[in-house]
Enzyme design. Structure first.
Site: not given
Ligand code: 13P
Length: 338
Positions: A97, A136, A33, A26, A292, A264, A220, A178
């Protein structure tokens, strides 16, 4: 609802050697980042960065789907090709998303609930027109002592996930469900397993009650792993064993794939854990990734917003895709990082 279509898209995303690139940060998250590598988060910089990811040669061998953020689904390459079309043309399925982030759960201090159900049906119709074939929704579960998460906090998030999943399937969009139990905190791996078990049990009970087709969705979850501030480290094998034990108990065999988030972990650890789990197979579901940070952190570190670093940024992404593709088959080894 077209069950065959849902099944075939869900399976295509996790076919052998493939996983998902989560590029759906987002606006506030991508700013964080970019800040870490000194890049200003303007719309054009975000577009430039995503163009690097999506045009990297060869990623289609290991990336079956890419999750986009609303803004990114509406953006195009420098020469005007919409990102969703660019990805589809390369055989990569575009996704979106759709949750609007986690907020405080009222009257449950310290717990969160993902928002975004109001108007979701209409948003999904538009996302489909823009080319998204899967979606997602991320629920965030924090562990804090013995009382958080509460049974109600878990139930509320599971209910929202199931409502979202049913809305997706009604429109022939594959839902990625997720429920993320966060790694923040000082808890040990046992407490993570206990909470993840309770969360998955609640999620599948709600999905079933909402008539969600298990064959036409992907899960997920987090891996079962100690909190970042825990002083008792777990080995790669301990994480893999606890995670597979938990998934075997609570994830129906009808679900085509489990695409883990990295949460993380370092890029190397996330790949190592995925590899160890696949070495324990065969499993009833594909054991894959939807990373991610574990795919992108090395890319951002190489790019730093500078056009002259383009090739090393692309190299960093291609490398992570290749290594996670090997981990999908249990063929990764740490020395390959060199
Ligand atoms: P991470 O792999 O950095 O946890 O991100 C995955 C993700 O889409 C979190 O919603």
């Amino acid at each position: 609802m077209d069950n065959d279509r849902l099944r075939s898209v869900a399976n295509a995303i996790v076919t052998r050697e493939k996983g998902v690139l989560a590029a759906d940060e987002s606006a506030p998250t991508i700013r964080k980042r970019f800040d870490s590598v000194g890049v200003e988060s303007t719309e054009e910089n975000r577009r430039r960065y995503r163009e690097i990811l999506f045009t990297t040669a060869g990623i289609e061998r290991h990336i079956g789907g890419v999750i986009l953020f609303d803004e990114t689904l509406r953006q195009s390459t420098r020469d005007g090709t919409p990102f969703a079309r660019l990805l589809s043309d390369r055989g990569i399925i575009p996704g979106i998303k759709v949750d609007k982030g986690a907020r405080e759960l009222a009257l449950y201090p310290g717990e969160k609930i993902a928002e975004g159900l109001d108007g979701l049906r209409e948003r999904l119709v538009e996302y489909r027109q823009l080319g998204a074939e899967f979606a997602k929704w991320r629920a965030v579960i924090e562990i804090d002592g013995h009382d958080i998460p509460s049974p109600f906090g878990i139930r509320a998030n599971a209910h929202a996930l199931a409502r979202y999943a049913a809305l997706c399937q009604e429109l022939d969009i594959v839902p990625i469900v997720e429920p993320e139990v966060l790694m923040d905190g000082a808890h040990g791996i046992d407490r993570c397993e206990e909470v993840t078990s309770g969360v998955l049990q609640a999620v599948f009970s709600e999905l079933d009650a909402h008539r969600v087709l298990f064959e036409g969705m992907l899960l997920k979850p987090n891996m079962v792993i100690a909190g970042k501030r825990c002083d008792r480290c777990s080995s790669v094998e301990q994480v893999a064993e606890a995670t597979i034990r938990c998934m075997t108990r609570y994830v129906p065999a009808a679900v085509p794939g489990i695409v883990f988030l990295s949460g993380g972990q370092s890029a190397e650890d996330a790949t190592d854990h995925l590899n160890a789990m696949n070495r324990m197979g065969p499993h009833p579901w594909q054991v894959s990734f939807s990373y991610g940070r574990a795919l992108q952190a090395p890319v951002l570190a190489a790019w730093k917003g500078d056009e002259s670093n383009l090739e090393s940024a692309r190299h960093a992404l291609a490398k992570r895709c290749l290594l996670n593709g090997l981990a999908r088959q249990g063929k990764y080894a740490r020395y390959m990082e060199a």
